[in-house]
Design a protein around this motif. Structure first.
Motif, PDB file in Angstrom:
ATOM      1  N   GLY A   1       0.782  -1.242   0.000  1.00 37.98           N
ATOM      2  CA  GLY A   1       0.000   0.000   0.000  1.00 37.98           C
ATOM      3  C   GLY A   1       0.807   1.281   0.000  1.00 37.98           C
ATOM      4  O   GLY A   1       0.240   2.368   0.064  1.00 37.98           O
ATOM      5  N   TYR A   2       2.140   1.195  -0.060  1.00 37.03           N
ATOM      6  CA  TYR A   2       2.964   2.411  -0.094  1.00 37.03           C
ATOM      7  C   TYR A   2       3.056   2.966  -1.510  1.00 37.03           C
ATOM      8  O   TYR A   2       3.199   2.213  -2.477  1.00 37.03           O
ATOM      9  CB  TYR A   2       4.381   2.124   0.415  1.00 37.03           C
ATOM     10  CG  TYR A   2       4.483   2.010   1.914  1.00 37.03           C
ATOM     11  CD1 TYR A   2       4.505   3.153   2.713  1.00 37.03           C
ATOM     12  CD2 TYR A   2       4.555   0.767   2.534  1.00 37.03           C
ATOM     13  CE1 TYR A   2       4.607   3.053   4.098  1.00 37.03           C
ATOM     14  CE2 TYR A   2       4.654   0.663   3.925  1.00 37.03           C
ATOM     15  CZ  TYR A   2       4.673   1.813   4.696  1.00 37.03           C
ATOM     16  OH  TYR A   2       4.775   1.718   6.062  1.00 37.03           O
ATOM     17  N   LYS A   3       3.013   4.293  -1.615  1.00 30.18           N
ATOM     18  CA  LYS A   3       3.282   4.968  -2.883  1.00 30.18           C
ATOM     19  C   LYS A   3       4.806   4.928  -3.055  1.00 30.18           C
ATOM     20  O   LYS A   3       5.540   5.426  -2.192  1.00 30.18           O
ATOM     21  CB  LYS A   3       2.776   6.413  -2.792  1.00 30.18           C
ATOM     22  CG  LYS A   3       2.839   7.208  -4.086  1.00 30.18           C
ATOM     23  CD  LYS A   3       2.251   8.601  -3.827  1.00 30.18           C
ATOM     24  CE  LYS A   3       2.166   9.433  -5.086  1.00 30.18           C
ATOM     25  NZ  LYS A   3       1.638  10.782  -4.831  1.00 30.18           N
TER      26      LYS A   3
ATOM     27  N   VAL B   1      11.994   4.299  -2.015  1.00 32.16           N
ATOM     28  CA  VAL B   1      12.069   3.821  -3.403  1.00 32.16           C
ATOM     29  C   VAL B   1      12.620   2.405  -3.388  1.00 32.16           C
ATOM     30  O   VAL B   1      13.628   2.121  -2.731  1.00 32.16           O
ATOM     31  CB  VAL B   1      12.975   4.759  -4.247  1.00 32.16           C
ATOM     32  CG1 VAL B   1      13.236   4.174  -5.629  1.00 32.16           C
ATOM     33  CG2 VAL B   1      12.330   6.139  -4.371  1.00 32.16           C
ATOM     34  N   LEU B   2      11.956   1.509  -4.129  1.00 31.47           N
ATOM     35  CA  LEU B   2      12.355   0.097  -4.165  1.00 31.47           C
ATOM     36  C   LEU B   2      13.654  -0.083  -4.947  1.00 31.47           C
ATOM     37  O   LEU B   2      13.871   0.568  -5.966  1.00 31.47           O
ATOM     38  CB  LEU B   2      11.263  -0.733  -4.856  1.00 31.47           C
ATOM     39  CG  LEU B   2       9.893  -0.782  -4.165  1.00 31.47           C
ATOM     40  CD1 LEU B   2       8.841  -1.323  -5.121  1.00 31.47           C
ATOM     41  CD2 LEU B   2       9.967  -1.669  -2.920  1.00 31.47           C
ATOM     42  N   GLY B   3      14.515  -1.027  -4.458  1.00 30.31           N
ATOM     43  CA  GLY B   3      15.703  -1.382  -5.228  1.00 30.31           C
ATOM     44  C   GLY B   3      16.928  -0.599  -4.832  1.00 30.31           C
ATOM     45  O   GLY B   3      17.030  -0.061  -3.728  1.00 30.31           O
TER      46      GLY B   3
ATOM     47  N   ASP C   1      13.090  -3.776  -0.444  1.00 27.05           N
ATOM     48  CA  ASP C   1      11.927  -4.491  -0.987  1.00 27.05           C
ATOM     49  C   ASP C   1      10.651  -3.952  -0.343  1.00 27.05           C
ATOM     50  O   ASP C   1      10.699  -3.006   0.442  1.00 27.05           O
ATOM     51  CB  ASP C   1      12.068  -6.007  -0.776  1.00 27.05           C
ATOM     52  CG  ASP C   1      12.208  -6.372   0.704  1.00 27.05           C
ATOM     53  OD1 ASP C   1      11.973  -5.491   1.579  1.00 27.05           O
ATOM     54  OD2 ASP C   1      12.552  -7.529   0.998  1.00 27.05           O
ATOM     55  N   ASP C   2       9.524  -4.561  -0.695  1.00 20.71           N
ATOM     56  CA  ASP C   2       8.237  -4.044  -0.217  1.00 20.71           C
ATOM     57  C   ASP C   2       8.200  -3.983   1.311  1.00 20.71           C
ATOM     58  O   ASP C   2       7.764  -2.995   1.904  1.00 20.71           O
ATOM     59  CB  ASP C   2       7.102  -4.928  -0.768  1.00 20.71           C
ATOM     60  CG  ASP C   2       5.736  -4.259  -0.619  1.00 20.71           C
ATOM     61  OD1 ASP C   2       5.671  -3.148  -0.038  1.00 20.71           O
ATOM     62  OD2 ASP C   2       4.744  -4.832  -1.080  1.00 20.71           O
ATOM     63  N   ALA C   3       8.701  -5.036   1.959  1.00 20.80           N
ATOM     64  CA  ALA C   3       8.698  -5.057   3.436  1.00 20.80           C
ATOM     65  C   ALA C   3       9.610  -3.954   3.976  1.00 20.80           C
ATOM     66  O   ALA C   3       9.335  -3.344   5.012  1.00 20.80           O
ATOM     67  CB  ALA C   3       9.151  -6.420   3.938  1.00 20.80           C
ATOM     68  N   GLY C   4      10.692  -3.671   3.243  1.00 20.36           N
ATOM     69  CA  GLY C   4      11.660  -2.669   3.693  1.00 20.36           C
ATOM     70  C   GLY C   4      11.132  -1.251   3.661  1.00 20.36           C
ATOM     71  O   GLY C   4      11.652  -0.366   4.358  1.00 20.36           O
TER      72      GLY C   4
ATOM     73  N   TYR D   1       9.799   5.184   6.039  1.00 19.62           N
ATOM     74  CA  TYR D   1       9.034   5.840   4.982  1.00 19.62           C
ATOM     75  C   TYR D   1       8.518   7.135   5.579  1.00 19.62           C
ATOM     76  O   TYR D   1       7.621   7.128   6.414  1.00 19.62           O
ATOM     77  CB  TYR D   1       7.877   4.941   4.514  1.00 19.62           C
ATOM     78  CG  TYR D   1       7.209   5.434   3.246  1.00 19.62           C
ATOM     79  CD1 TYR D   1       7.567   4.915   2.006  1.00 19.62           C
ATOM     80  CD2 TYR D   1       6.242   6.437   3.285  1.00 19.62           C
ATOM     81  CE1 TYR D   1       6.967   5.370   0.831  1.00 19.62           C
ATOM     82  CE2 TYR D   1       5.645   6.907   2.127  1.00 19.62           C
ATOM     83  CZ  TYR D   1       6.008   6.366   0.902  1.00 19.62           C
ATOM     84  OH  TYR D   1       5.414   6.827  -0.261  1.00 19.62           O
ATOM     85  N   GLU D   2       9.101   8.264   5.191  1.00 20.49           N
ATOM     86  CA  GLU D   2       8.819   9.520   5.902  1.00 20.49           C
ATOM     87  C   GLU D   2       8.123  10.579   5.059  1.00 20.49           C
ATOM     88  O   GLU D   2       7.638  11.572   5.591  1.00 20.49           O
ATOM     89  CB  GLU D   2      10.134  10.108   6.445  1.00 20.49           C
ATOM     90  CG  GLU D   2      10.793   9.195   7.475  1.00 20.49           C
ATOM     91  CD  GLU D   2      12.117   9.738   7.989  1.00 20.49           C
ATOM     92  OE1 GLU D   2      12.497  10.857   7.603  1.00 20.49           O
ATOM     93  OE2 GLU D   2      12.761   9.030   8.789  1.00 20.49           O
TER      94      GLU D   2
END
Length: 446
Positions: free
Chosen positions: A362-364, A404-406, A412-415, A420-421
């Motif tokens: 659910g994160y943008k 941002v992923l990667g 990853d998604d869990a990370g 996330y601020e």
């Protein structure tokens, strides 16, 4: 007389449709805030804006490269010295990597000291059956979901000005006070987490150190390394704020928007007959326009003729935001039309805004690989057209966030949940920003 002509044109925008403006509930309070801003000292001076125009002209010709970075939306709460310094250091580190890797002068610009307002896709937000005004950035209202917080407050325009002034003070102290001296390039990494991009940066710093020691032995003069030229920019969204900070320069009789050196018009407000394009056509700052995948060649030419009729090099920058899947098809017709028109434009890529996704949790967010792929596509299109890729516009922070992923940390998604601020769009963290600089340096070298 020139003074009157400059002022007359400045208010013509009031007769046109102005999109993405807040509905201020208290007209008297708005009038008071605007009056205070109209009497306030300028945040930047016309001579600095003029110098930036010449720098951007060089980037448009391929003699320099623009690096523009900073928050999606700055927040008042984050405007403390450490965070501002981290952001500046990150941009300077990226610039060092680009300059060293591609032997190209880098024009350094922060998306800061004014990036406090955001366009939104809807005027309202509904949660659990409650509908309130959308959050439009700290210069308009607050992020908390309550009627008091979401009520647009003109006093926030004045607060935004004051915090922008304080941010500029930190920026000027850091870039001219010796902290940004190129001979201290190793120290810029202190306080950041160790990671693969960091060690690669250290190797670059070692090479720069060796080169400086060599030049020192040859008797070179290092005055130029002591300070750094750095500019500030934001989206010129809130017309009440931008108009109130516009001043007519006594030297030239021309009007300058003194809220920042460089101002841009967003993808949602670039209508050729709209208030934003009209207003910025009357100020002498260098300006940008964001172009998304729906932009037609006709739109681009109309913007050139409205915003830079005199064809002044460095005056107009096109910032493309297409998405990695569309840039190779959407950009070539625009680049060809502008090239054939003949008016000078500095082309910059914004690889962030076209690549936003929602993660499974659910994160943008954005994928780092998509962001890099859009930059690659931007370079490919310009190489094929014989035109110049002039710069990079990124949303980044100097902090070790996980938005941002990667990247080499393999977020990853869990990370994402770890740090996330952001209140609006996901930003590259310090390490991803450095990784990107190494990749872009290679593209510039090629």
């Amino acid at each position: 007389m020139a003074h009157d002509a400059a002022v007359d044109g400045l208010d013509r925008f009031r007769t046109l449709v102005a999109k993405q403006q807040p509905t201020w509930p208290d007209a008297e309070a708005l009038g008071q805030a605007v009056a205070r801003l109209s009497a306030a000292p300028p945040l930047v001076v016309p001579a600095e804006a003029d110098l930036l125009t010449t720098r951007l002209a060089a980037a448009g010709r391929g003699e320099a490269f623009l690096l523009q970075g900073g928050d999606c939306a700055e927040t008042f709460a984050d405007a403390h010295a450490d965070r501002i310094r981290n952001k500046i250091r990150t941009i300077l580190q990226m610039a060092v990597v680009l300059t060293h890797g591609a032997s190209t002068p880098v024009v350094k610009m922060g998306r800061m000291a004014g990036q406090y307002a955001k366009p939104r896709s809807s005027d309202e937000e509904t949660r659990d059956g409650v509908t309130l005004p959308a959050y439009r950035g700290d210069m308009v209202n607050s992020h908390d979901f309550s009627p008091e917080a979401r009520r647009p407050d003109p006093q926030k325009l004045v607060e935004g000005y004051e915090i922008s002034a304080a941010t500029l003070n930190v920026l000027r102290a850091f870039t001219t006070g010796g902290s940004a001296d190129l001979r201290r390039v190793h120290e810029w990494n202190r306080g950041f987490m160790r990671n693969p991009a960091y060690s690669r940066y250290e190797r670059t710093a070692d090479e720069i150190d060796r080169a400086i020691r060599f030049m020192d032995a040859c008797g070179a003069d290092f005055d130029a390394l002591r300070t750094v030229e750095m500019y500030v920019s934001h989206e010129a969204l809130l017309l009440d704020y931008e108009r109130a900070l516009t001043r007519v320069d006594a030297r030239s009789g021309k009007a300058y928007d003194t809220s920042g050196h460089f101002l841009w018009i967003g993808e949602r407000t670039r209508d050729i007959d709209g208030a934003h394009v009209e207003f910025l056509s009357h100020v002498s700052n260098p300006i940008g326009v964001k172009l998304g995948p729906t932009t037609s060649p006709g739109d681009a030419i109309a913007l050139i003729e409205k915003l830079n009729p005199a064809g002044r090099p460095g005056r107009l920058t096109f910032i493309t935001r297409m998405g990695s899947g569309r840039i190779r098809e959407a950009l070539p017709p625009l680049v060809a039309a502008v090239r054939d028109h003949g008016s000078p434009v500095t082309w910059v890529t914004d690889p962030m805004h076209g690549n936003t996704i929602t993660s499974d949790s659910g994160y943008k967010t954005r994928r780092f690989d998509d962001v890099l792929d859009e930059v690659r596509g931007f370079f490919e299109v310009h190489r094929a057209a014989g035109t110049v890729p002039g710069g990079l516009h990124v949303e980044l922070t100097g902090d070790d966030v996980t938005e941002v992923l990667g990247g080499s940390e393999e977020i990853d998604d869990a990370g994402l949940a770890l740090r996330y601020e952001t209140l609006v769009d996901p930003r590259l963290n310090h390490q991803q920003s450095l990784e990107m600089a190494f990749q872009v340096a290679e593209m510039l070298r090629a």
